[in-house]
Scaffold this motif. Structure first.
Motif, PDB file in Angstrom:
ATOM      1  N   THR A  70      -9.640 -48.341-114.278  1.00 11.60           N
ATOM      2  CA  THR A  70      -9.022 -47.997-112.998  1.00 11.60           C
ATOM      3  C   THR A  70      -9.594 -48.839-111.864  1.00 11.60           C
ATOM      4  OG1 THR A  70     -10.575 -46.143-112.718  1.00 11.60           O
ATOM      5  CG2 THR A  70      -8.414 -45.641-113.679  1.00 11.60           C
ATOM      6  N   LEU A  77      -3.758 -44.071-113.571  1.00  9.50           N
ATOM      7  CA  LEU A  77      -3.661 -42.695-114.047  1.00  9.50           C
ATOM      8  C   LEU A  77      -3.110 -41.813-112.941  1.00  9.50           C
ATOM      9  CD1 LEU A  77      -7.199 -42.456-115.686  1.00  9.50           C
ATOM     10  CD2 LEU A  77      -5.020 -42.628-116.900  1.00  9.50           C
ATOM     11  N   PHE A  86      -0.337 -42.329-117.855  1.00  6.99           N
ATOM     12  CA  PHE A  86      -1.088 -43.570-117.715  1.00  6.99           C
ATOM     13  C   PHE A  86      -0.152 -44.760-117.820  1.00  6.99           C
ATOM     14  CE2 PHE A  86      -0.638 -43.439-122.227  1.00  6.99           C
ATOM     15  CZ  PHE A  86      -0.618 -44.760-122.630  1.00  6.99           C
TER      16      PHE A  86
END
Length: 186
Positions: A70, A77, A86
């Motif tokens: 991320t 997400l 996701f």
């Protein structure tokens, strides 16, 4: 498992591929997983407090096979009414190419996630465990079997051939895929 203990892993089957991007659900709410002597479900919003951290995307929970994260923006997400969605941009590494090849063949087992349960994040009712708060550490593309069987795997490029299979199981999967795609692309 006691709060703050070893990291736990749970698996799901809900993956779609489009080019070098894999999308789907790493977890779904309300689905039951039979885990030995108990049944587990995830409550809506269980991931809310953890999504701001740096979460990895791995192949089979192997920290040596990082597919994205991320922090770099290669893993995205989000929580919605169905679960933890996701979107992952696959790297041009051996692990990334392996995932892409397995997705093209329809051979991926599904998704899994590694987590810890913070104090007060779970409730037990006899043999039923409900997770209300999850400290998510990683999501993994898995090549084997999921713990939560209520989700599905689909490859977008092979979708038409897959949907043509006439078995009752495929009919159920077809319906679930259509619902999942409608919610993701809406």
């Amino acid at each position: 498992m006691a709060a703050g203990g070893d990291m736990e892993h749970r698996s799901f089957i809900e993956v779609r591929a489009q080019g070098r991007r894999i999308e789907g659900y790493a977890a779904t709410y309300g689905s039951e997983a039979r885990l030995g002597g108990f049944v587990e479900t995830i409550a809506p919003g269980a991931f809310r407090s953890t999504l701001g951290g740096d979460i990895l995307a791995l192949l089979d929970h192997d920290a040596g096979k990082v597919l994205g994260r991320t922090r770099s923006g290669t893993l995205r997400l989000t929580e919605d009414s169905r679960g933890l969605a996701f979107s992952l941009d696959l790297p041009d590494t051996q692990a990334g190419r392996d995932v892409e090849a397995l997705a093209a063949r329809g051979d991926l087992g599904g998704m899994s996630f590694g987590f810890k349960v913070p104090a007060g994040g779970e409730r037990w009712d006899g043999e039923k465990r409900t997770l209300y708060q999850i400290d998510l550490r990683e999501v993994s593309i898995v090549q084997a079997w999921p713990a939560y069987p209520d989700t599905e795997v689909a490859l977008r490029s092979a979708r038409d051939a897959w949907l043509a299979l006439p078995t009752p199981r495929q009919i159920v999967r077809r319906r679930r895929l259509a619902i999942a795609e409608a919610s993701i692309w809406a």
